[in-house]
Design an enzyme around this catalytic site. Sequence first.
Site, PDB file in Angstrom:
ATOM      1  N   GLU A 122       0.809  -1.226   0.000  1.00  0.00           N
ATOM      2  CA  GLU A 122       0.000   0.000   0.000  1.00  0.00           C
ATOM      3  C   GLU A 122       0.844   1.280   0.000  1.00  0.00           C
ATOM      4  OE1 GLU A 122      -2.837  -0.109   3.211  1.00  0.00           O
ATOM      5  OE2 GLU A 122      -3.873  -1.868   2.440  1.00  0.00           O
TER       6      GLU A 122
ATOM      7  N   GLU B  41      -4.838  -8.967   1.474  1.00  0.00           N
ATOM      8  CA  GLU B  41      -5.367  -8.590   2.793  1.00  0.00           C
ATOM      9  C   GLU B  41      -6.858  -8.367   2.669  1.00  0.00           C
ATOM     10  OE1 GLU B  41      -3.727  -5.202   4.956  1.00  0.00           O
ATOM     11  OE2 GLU B  41      -1.695  -5.743   4.356  1.00  0.00           O
TER      12      GLU B  41
HETATM   13  C1  BGP Z   1      -3.835  -2.190   6.020  1.00  0.00           C
HETATM   14  C2  BGP Z   1      -2.387  -2.352   6.382  1.00  0.00           C
HETATM   15  C3  BGP Z   1      -2.147  -3.243   7.545  1.00  0.00           C
HETATM   16  C4  BGP Z   1      -3.212  -3.277   8.608  1.00  0.00           C
HETATM   17  C5  BGP Z   1      -4.626  -3.097   8.068  1.00  0.00           C
HETATM   18  C6  BGP Z   1      -5.682  -2.812   9.114  1.00  0.00           C
HETATM   19  O1  BGP Z   1      -4.011  -0.996   5.325  1.00  0.00           O
HETATM   20  O2  BGP Z   1      -1.648  -2.861   5.290  1.00  0.00           O
HETATM   21  O3  BGP Z   1      -0.864  -2.954   8.019  1.00  0.00           O
HETATM   22  O4  BGP Z   1      -2.887  -2.529   9.696  1.00  0.00           O
HETATM   23  O5  BGP Z   1      -4.705  -2.102   7.109  1.00  0.00           O
HETATM   24  O6  BGP Z   1      -5.721  -1.452   9.444  1.00  0.00           O
HETATM   25  P1  BGP Z   1      -5.601  -0.915  10.914  1.00  0.00           P
HETATM   26  O7  BGP Z   1      -4.473  -1.623  11.522  1.00  0.00           O
HETATM   27  O8  BGP Z   1      -5.337   0.540  10.799  1.00  0.00           O
HETATM   28  O9  BGP Z   1      -6.909  -1.183  11.584  1.00  0.00           O
END
Ligand code: BGP
Length: 462
Positions: free
Chosen positions: A167, A365
């Site tokens: 990302e 993800e």
């Molecule tokens: C994505 C990232 C992750 C992870 C996820 C969840 O954008 O690649 O690293 O953290 O989001 O988001 P958050 O942790 O802010 O709830």
Amino acid sequence: MGDYTFPKDFWWGSAASATQMEGSIDQDGKGKNIWDHWFEIESNRFFDGVGPGKTSQFYKKYKEDIALMKKLGHNSFRFSISWSRLIPNGTGEVNKKAVTFYTDVIDELLASDIKPFINLFHFDMPLALQEKGGWENREVVEAFAAYANTCFNLFGDRVNTWFTQNEPIVPVEAGYLYDMHYPNELDFKKAVQVAYNSLLASAKAIQAYKQTGQSGEIGIILNVTPAYARSKHPADQKASRIADLFFNRAFLDPSVKGEFPQELVQILKDLDFLPKTEPNDLEIFKENTVDLLGVNYYQPRRVKAKEYLPHPEAPFTMEHFFDHYSMPGKKINPHRGWEIYEKGIYDILLNLRDNYGNIRCFISENGMGVEGEERFLNEDGVIQDDYRIDFIQDHLKWVHKAMEEGCNVNGYHLWTFMDNWSWLNAYKNRYGFVSVDLAQQGKRTVKKSGWWFKEVIDNNGF
Ligand code: BGP
């Protein structure tokens, strides 16, 4: 067996990142990254004042964790290398203890029949390089290519699925537009340079990979959610086209097609925001596109035409062109505040099929962060996270449909394996198949969703 069967060799697993799971941030010669530094100077920015030092301690517990992955049927696992653990100053000397650690992790995964997918950058710029401007500085592009090359030389004999970055828009928007991540700047010109340089760094890492002659594949991981317009009104449609240009195509086009969208270049030119470039950059982009694309998907982006003119003195951001739109009746995960819209995953895949040569991809993800999951403990101490099972299943159904319609999808990874430290939210929302009890030295317990997913993997569907 249900109605949703996936192909043989489908990648089933989960994803994580170094800074979010390793812990031991001040041990064995690791250098500081921006997260370690920011937490030292502004711990109040993090939920409950919990920083990256207190993570799930994968650094110490990786054997136990990988054994659990195997038990839960994973055939692949994506993690990242911490640049500042491997090369404490970002350039120069390699930390031998880090080499040992990552070698052991890879070997342990391979011995457990779990394919290691390695990502080289997940929001964690070494501090020594951020002090020189991080991605704003062209020197850091070269430093990244050199670091990537070091990783290929050290681990490329056993790892054959690589990703340059996760990302890359996040360090741009969170670090240079919305005051969410260090260095907390608000400067559109710098934001454009950061985006450009990180994409160039990705292309140069791909070039370095090809030059090694190794036989694996290399890609990038993008969150490429379509921007849904409020209505068919031309002004709403234009808002969505521009949001799509900035948030998706700015990253997708150079990574997959090796060129930037003309309309985006023209907009930046008109506003005098074009980045600094060098003469043969475009050739580097053109010649070094990805083999494979990781797709991260959590929530849709909804937009509408602007209601009001922006204040003439307000700093410039992408929202100059559109307003965010909150759709009435949307389904929401209240803990994270993110809309749940399962069909979005299908729309992304169709877009890749129709506009990006049906590039080989996988869901890298997808997941649901929930606060206070201990409310759902049963008498055996297992978290009954049926909401997560529904979330995964409902997304997988759309993935399956996209595949039936010819999309080139090779796998599904949940964010994340075990509860991790979540940047600003620290340990507020839990995402894992496995819970981590911080009060009990990080004790791991598989949640109901972990066992359910194992069954899905065993049956290659549901
Ligand atoms: C994505 C990232 C992750 C992870 C996820 C969840 O954008 O690649 O690293 O953290 O989001 O988001 P958050 O942790 O802010 O709830």
